[in-house]
Design an enzyme around this catalytic site. Structure first.
Site, PDB file in Angstrom:
ATOM      1  N   ASN A  45     -10.479 -47.139   5.038  1.00  0.00           N
ATOM      2  CA  ASN A  45     -11.084 -48.356   5.581  1.00  0.00           C
ATOM      3  C   ASN A  45     -10.105 -49.527   5.538  1.00  0.00           C
ATOM      4  O   ASN A  45      -9.073 -49.478   4.881  1.00  0.00           O
ATOM      5  CB  ASN A  45     -12.336 -48.739   4.768  1.00  0.00           C
ATOM      6  CG  ASN A  45     -13.428 -47.700   4.875  1.00  0.00           C
ATOM      7  OD1 ASN A  45     -13.598 -47.075   5.917  1.00  0.00           O
ATOM      8  ND2 ASN A  45     -14.168 -47.513   3.789  1.00  0.00           N
ATOM      9  N   HIS A  46     -10.479 -50.609   6.219  1.00  0.00           N
ATOM     10  CA  HIS A  46      -9.789 -51.890   6.114  1.00  0.00           C
ATOM     11  C   HIS A  46     -10.851 -52.944   5.823  1.00  0.00           C
ATOM     12  O   HIS A  46     -12.036 -52.751   6.130  1.00  0.00           O
ATOM     13  CB  HIS A  46      -9.053 -52.226   7.406  1.00  0.00           C
ATOM     14  CG  HIS A  46      -7.841 -51.372   7.640  1.00  0.00           C
ATOM     15  ND1 HIS A  46      -6.567 -51.871   7.700  1.00  0.00           N
ATOM     16  CD2 HIS A  46      -7.719 -50.028   7.812  1.00  0.00           C
ATOM     17  CE1 HIS A  46      -5.704 -50.883   7.913  1.00  0.00           C
ATOM     18  NE2 HIS A  46      -6.383 -49.746   7.990  1.00  0.00           N
ATOM     19  N   ALA A  47     -10.444 -54.041   5.212  1.00  0.00           N
ATOM     20  CA  ALA A  47     -11.392 -55.086   4.816  1.00  0.00           C
ATOM     21  C   ALA A  47     -11.903 -55.836   6.049  1.00  0.00           C
ATOM     22  O   ALA A  47     -11.132 -56.497   6.746  1.00  0.00           O
ATOM     23  CB  ALA A  47     -10.736 -56.049   3.841  1.00  0.00           C
TER      24      ALA A  47
END
Length: 209
Positions: free
Chosen positions: A82-84
């Site tokens: 994931n990415h923020a």
């Protein structure tokens, strides 16, 4: 009686393994008799090829129950993929702490942490399905081929598609309730063996509870 210590439960078949017996990562837990089949790659390399972005810094876990059937190419995609999303940028600055003068211990801030992946008992996961971080799949559920599972799946529910959505329940509500109470997968080997024909029949009234 079945030998749960075997890697290859079928004579002459090196594509199908009892998954529990090849797991080395302490953050992966697999129940007895759960099988994985891979006709493309070596099934023994399941941790390397199928459990992705599972970095120790996150401490997230993959938990798979008993008597599951996992088809070739199934992928478990963990939090580090994931990415923020709350950040103004999806760029993982904390991952490159040396470049930007950040504290290395905050590397996990690079992504959203959605939690463990938990697969119940007697779950069938179809060819090349993808299970995302934070998802729980209930006992007796079925995941269709190449489905991408982004949300929890209720027990004894068939899901499919991208993203995966419920197609139908496998049984009526009364039968599902009874199965979840009986939990046949927790019986001892002798009792399961005595009830195999009843289990195969699809008639819960035939079980010697």
């Amino acid at each position: 009686m079945a030998d749960t210590a075997k890697v290859y439960p079928r004579t002459g078949d090196t594509q199908t393994i009892y998954l529990k017996n090849v797991i080395t990562n302490a953050n992966i837990e697999v129940g007895d008799y759960t099988m994985y089949n891979d006709f493309v790659k070596d099934p023994i390399k399941f941790e390397q090829n199928n459990v992705l972005y599972h970095y120790p810094v996150n401490h997230d876990r993959l938990i798979i129950g008993k008597f599951c059937s996992i088809a070739c190419g199934t992928k478990f995609l963990f939090n580090s993929a994931n990415h923020a999303l709350d950040s103004l940028s999806t760029y993982p600055f904390p991952l490159f702490s040396e470049e930007w003068g950040l504290k290395p211990k905050n590397v996990a801030e690079s992504w959203d942490n959605k939690g463990d992946i938990i697969i119940g008992n007697d779950v069938w996961i179809g060819f090349e399905a993808v299970i995302l971080a934070g998802v729980t799949i209930g006992d007796g559920a079925i995941v269709g081929a190449r489905a991408v599972v982004t949300k929890d799946v209720a027990p004894y529910t068939i899901v499919g598609g991208v993203p995966a959505k419920p197609i139908r329940k496998r049984f009526d509500a009364q039968t599902i309730k009874a199965l979840l109470e009986i939990r046949w997968w927790d019986w001892d080997e002798d009792k399961i063996a005595q009830n195999i024909e009843a289990i195969k029949s699809g008639c819960i009234a035939s079980l010697c509870v």
